[in-house]
Design an enzyme around this catalytic site. Structure first.
Site, PDB file in Angstrom:
ATOM      1  CG  ASP A  16      -2.022  -1.035   1.161  1.00  0.00           C
ATOM      2  OD1 ASP A  16      -2.599  -1.218   0.077  1.00  0.00           O
ATOM      3  OD2 ASP A  16      -2.297  -1.671   2.203  1.00  0.00           O
ATOM      4  NE  ARG A  95      -1.996   1.791  12.999  1.00  0.00           N
ATOM      5  CZ  ARG A  95      -1.122   0.826  13.293  1.00  0.00           C
ATOM      6  NH1 ARG A  95      -0.231   1.001  14.258  1.00  0.00           N
ATOM      7  NH2 ARG A  95      -1.108  -0.312  12.634  1.00  0.00           N
ATOM      8  CG  ASP A 124      -4.744   1.314  11.527  1.00  0.00           C
ATOM      9  OD1 ASP A 124      -5.150   1.352  12.713  1.00  0.00           O
ATOM     10  OD2 ASP A 124      -3.961   0.449  11.105  1.00  0.00           O
ATOM     11  CB  SER A 173      -2.622  -8.144   6.673  1.00  0.00           C
ATOM     12  OG  SER A 173      -2.509  -6.878   7.257  1.00  0.00           O
TER      13      SER A 173
HETATM   14  N1  ARG Z   1      -8.314  -4.696  14.045  1.00  0.00           N
HETATM   15  C1  ARG Z   1      -7.266  -4.209  14.865  1.00  0.00           C
HETATM   16  C2  ARG Z   1      -7.463  -2.740  15.162  1.00  0.00           C
HETATM   17  O1  ARG Z   1      -8.119  -2.090  14.426  1.00  0.00           O
HETATM   18  C3  ARG Z   1      -5.877  -4.509  14.385  1.00  0.00           C
HETATM   19  C4  ARG Z   1      -5.626  -4.509  12.912  1.00  0.00           C
HETATM   20  C5  ARG Z   1      -4.174  -4.753  12.651  1.00  0.00           C
HETATM   21  N2  ARG Z   1      -3.834  -4.779  11.277  1.00  0.00           N
HETATM   22  C6  ARG Z   1      -3.317  -5.850  10.648  1.00  0.00           C
HETATM   23  N3  ARG Z   1      -2.973  -5.709   9.399  1.00  0.00           N
HETATM   24  N4  ARG Z   1      -3.176  -6.997  11.232  1.00  0.00           N
HETATM   25  O2  ARG Z   1      -6.991  -2.236  16.149  1.00  0.00           O
END
Ligand code: ARG
Length: 406
Positions: A16, A95, A124, A173
């Site tokens: 990305d 984040r 995110d 991921s």
């Molecule tokens: N769903 C989780 C959150 O929004 C973590 C997502 C993490 N991303 C990944 N590509 N594993 O906090």
């Protein structure tokens, strides 16, 4: 000569963010892209990959070390016993820390804009932009704004000969920092698929492993020592990830409700978080009164929700922390937890602030504070459930009345 425009991109070197580089120049017209990677405890390999990809793209790459700041935020979340639907918030809490670090680089480097490679589906994008939209800089999200799919990105990258970590994006991921490792995608997207053992990296199969005790000392809700040795936040978390991970502690396989309403299947590893949250709560059980514990559960839940949303800077959170800090002033003492067979459970706790009174619980002494005796409970026992008995009697006689009316 016209001024050159610069954009700071949250850069990981993944697909990305890699395709974002030429797109920011060609589609958005920025003269220069700078990449910023923020260290919140990712594996060293990820930084090497980001650096290599940036170099191959001819992008100036900045790395900011935010591990200490992030670890402190993780420990702040422990005071709030923070989990969202069972998830200790590793990705979520990182984040705002990452977003602020990137914004600061962008301002120092005279950038005009901030960019991320998030899609329009996840959490995110919301967490980054909540921080960034408070700055004078423009915010751009090429993947979301141009409606890109991974298939399109792969074809585009191939077409352009963009560097892609040896061409292998990996099956899953994965998002890693010191507080948690999150694994999504591929066959795991089907909630019915039982994960293969190879998705785990921090947690081992605990079979055959001898149980182990860990003693954690808290000072005003903050863990400060491990087995009697003082430790700083980063060292504490990293150490516990190793120790508890060896016992298979801290695996979560869950359905998560994202902020935009989408349900997603998530797998997490978070050994240190599980140990610290378990120990902290065990100490609160000892030192807080029942009403404090009950109300704190509501406060904690609200804190965790704000943490999940990436909104820990909200004044609401300061207000919640007023209660959290005040109650945590007494969360001082030690807790021993046992790591055994994938589980972590408290097995001992002590504190100078313990509300617990051995003599009161065992009636070894006639009086506790003031002259309270066993017989004093007789009146209380007579009243206990009084109103429900009255109500039940009223219901019964009303029904009988209705029956005789028929
Ligand atoms: N769903 C989780 C959150 O929004 C973590 C997502 C993490 N991303 C990944 N590509 N594993 O906090």
């Amino acid at each position: 000569m016209p001024e050159t425009t610069r954009v700071a991109l949250a850069f990981s070197g993944g697909l990305d963010t890699t395709v974002c580089v030429p797109l920011l120049e060609e589609e958005y017209g920025y003269d220069e892209v700078i990449g910023v990677t923020v260290d919140v405890g990712q594996p060293a390999k990820e930084f090497d990959e980001a650096e290599e990809t940036a170099a191959a793209l001819g992008v100036e790459q900045h790395v900011v070390d935010a591990r200490e700041e992030f670890a402190e935020l993780c420990l702040r979340s422990v005071k709030a016993n923070a989990t969202y639907q069972g998830y200790p918030l590793g990705t979520a809490l990182a984040r705002p820390v990452i977003a602020k670090a990137i914004r600061d680089v962008a301002l120092a480097e005279d950038c005009d804009a901030l960019a991320h490679g998030c899609t329009g589906k996840g959490n995110d994008q919301l967490r980054f932009e909540a921080v960034w939209r408070d700055s004078p800089l423009e915010v751009v999200a090429p993947v979301r704004e141009l409606g890109l799919t991974r298939e399109w990105e792969k074809a585009y990258a191939e077409d352009r000969g963009l560097p892609l970590e040896g061409g292998d994006e990996g099956r899953y991921s994965i998002d890693t920092n010191i507080w948690s490792r999150s694994i999504e995608g591929s066959e795991l997207e089907d909630p019915a698929t039982i994960p293969e053992d190879d998705i785990y990296d921090w947690t081992d199969d605990p079979s055959g492993k001898e149980p182990e005790l860990v003693e954690i000392e808290f000072d005003a809700g903050q863990p400060v020592a491990l087995d009697g040795e003082p430790v700083g936040p980063v060292e504490l978390i990293e150490g516990l990830n190793e120790r508890a991970g060896a016992h298979g502690v801290g695996r979560t396989d869950m359905m998560e409700d994202r902020m935009l309403g989408l349900k997603v299947r998530e797998n997490y590893e978070h050994p240190a978080a599980t140990v610290l949250l378990t120990a902290h709560e065990a100490l609160e059980q000892l030192v807080l009164t029942q009403e404090e514990r009950q109300f704190k559960q509501q406060v904690d839940q609200q804190w965790a929700l704000k943490g999940y949303q990436g909104l820990i800077d909200a004044p609401f959170v300061d207000a919640l922390e007023g209660f959290i800090e005040t109650t945590n002033e007494r969360v001082t003492g030690t807790v021993t937890v046992k790591l055994e067979g994938g589980h972590c459970r408290p097995v001992g706790r002590e504190s100078a602030y313990a509300v617990y009174s051995e003599s009161a619980a065992s009636f070894d002494e006639e009086t506790v504070t003031g002259a309270i005796t066993q017989e004093d409970a007789t009146g209380v026992a007579k009243y206990h459930g009084f109103q429900s008995r009255l109500a039940n009697r009223a219901i019964e006689s009303a029904r009988q009345g209705a029956n005789t009316d028929e």
